[in-house]
Design a protein around this motif. Structure first.
Motif, short mmCIF file in Angstrom:
data_model
loop_
_atom_site.label_atom_id
_atom_site.label_comp_id
_atom_site.label_asym_id
_atom_site.label_seq_id
_atom_site.Cartn_x
_atom_site.Cartn_y
_atom_site.Cartn_z
N LEU A 29 24.14 38.88 10.55
CA LEU A 29 23.74 38.22 9.55
C LEU A 29 24.95 37.52 8.64
O LEU A 29 26.08 38.03 8.67
N GLY A 30 24.52 36.52 7.78
CA GLY A 30 25.78 35.95 7.05
C GLY A 30 25.58 35.92 5.57
O GLY A 30 26.04 36.97 5.06
N GLU A 31 24.96 34.99 5.02
CA GLU A 31 24.77 34.99 3.59
C GLU A 31 23.90 35.95 3.08
O GLU A 31 22.93 36.43 4.02
N PHE A 32 23.90 36.52 1.89
CA PHE A 32 23.15 37.36 1.52
C PHE A 32 23.07 37.69 0.06
O PHE A 32 23.66 36.95 -0.58
N LEU A 33 21.93 38.27 -0.60
CA LEU A 33 21.73 38.82 -1.92
C LEU A 33 21.84 40.21 -2.05
O LEU A 33 21.78 40.86 -0.96
N THR A 34 22.25 40.46 -3.14
CA THR A 34 22.48 42.07 -3.44
C THR A 34 21.90 42.70 -4.62
O THR A 34 22.10 41.76 -5.63
N VAL A 35 21.51 43.59 -4.64
CA VAL A 35 21.01 44.62 -5.66
C VAL A 35 21.68 45.76 -5.75
O VAL A 35 21.78 46.55 -4.66
N GLY A 36 22.13 46.38 -6.80
CA GLY A 36 22.80 47.86 -7.05
C GLY A 36 22.33 48.21 -8.12
O GLY A 36 22.33 48.03 -9.49
#
Length: 295
Positions: free
Chosen positions: A93-100
């Motif tokens: 996988l390349g680009e991503f979104l993230t939540v913390g």
């Protein structure tokens, strides 16, 4: 029907191994979820389903020392960016979104700051601010257990080890029905109401899994939070800060500080929400905002 969860390990180039879980549509855009402290690679099915409705495939890994992830003594918050990139590389996988969420918040900020061009959006949910944040009384408004825990972290070993071992003895066998009592004054009224049903079972499972191999992950997280994060938080991509004013784990002032001091963030400072209620009740709204504002 509950979504299928793929549980796996990712072996890193330095010899470490990370616990990973993946769930959601096979072609979905990657959403990396950074768990709290303590926490583990355990997914809450309603959150996975919410992500899937937004076209997202959820990826979670246990930070070093949690569950069966190899410990990495002396790690700093910034190290999460390289670990996240390595997990995504292993998954192709390349680009991503993230939540913390909670203690995962700084690790999402690390990705937003240190992986520009790859991390296309980030959100922190009840995430802590830097311990040395100018103008912030870091523990003001926290429940007594957190004040004691981070006081021990500042003193270092053996105080922190002694404190966490006693807490881990409780979490190792905690059940959903035990959580309100186990968390004590760390939960406000709105958060107590959240600790029922599937959400309470998820939280209990995450806590139990977190300390499967001991306290290394929790210990190293706490030291990382009160130490130098290894980066100055900034928005290398669109970043949102979500914080409730009924939060006794990470006080409202942390969200206010991040909203005011991290350039370019979108602030969602919500009255009536706590630490758990944001995760349990507002996750759809958080993803709406994240997807709508991705780079």
């Amino acid at each position: 029907m509950e979504p299928e969860v793929i549980a796996m390990h990712v072996d890193l180039s330095d010899g470490r191994r990370l616990d990973v879980q993946v769930a959601g549509p096979a072609g979905g855009f990657p959403l990396v979820y950074h768990h709290g402290a303590p926490g583990a690679a355990v997914l809450y099915h309603p959150m996975v389903a919410a992500a899937a409705r937004h076209g997202l495939r959820t990826v979670i890994y246990a930070r070093p020392g949690y569950g069966h992830s190899t410990a990495s003594p002396g790690r700093v918050v910034a190290d999460a960016a390289a670990d996240t990139a390595a997990v995504l590389d292993a998954l192709g996988l390349g680009e991503f979104l993230t939540v913390g969420w909670s203690g995962g918040g700084p690790h999402a900020l690390a990705c937003a700051t240190l992986l520009p061009g790859r991390c296309l959006g980030a959100a922190t949910i009840g995430g802590v601010a830097p311990f040395t944040a100018s103008g912030l009384d870091w523990t003001a408004g926290m429940g007594a257990d957190n004040i004691e825990e981070f006081g021990a972290a500042v003193r270092g070993d053996p105080a922190l080890t002694k404190y966490l071992q006693a807490q881990a003895d409780v979490l190792r066998t905690v059940t959903a029905s035990d959580l309100v009592a186990a968390l004590g004054d760390l939960v406000s009224d709105v958060d107590r109401r959240q600790l029922t049903g599937g959400f309470a079972r998820y939280m209990a499972e995450s806590f139990r899994t977190a300390v499967t191999a001991g306290i290394a992950g929790w210990h190293d997280d706490d030291l990382a939070f009160v130490g130098d994060w290894g980066f100055e938080p900034r928005a290398g991509c669109p970043v949102a800060v979500w914080q409730g004013d009924q939060d006794r784990m990470v006080p409202y002032s942390h969200g206010q500080w991040l909203a005011a001091r991290v350039p370019g963030v979108r602030a969602h400072l919500l009255p009536g929400h706590g630490h758990l209620s944001l995760l349990g009740d507002a996750f759809d709204d958080i993803l709406d905002d994240l997807v709508a504002n991705r780079a």
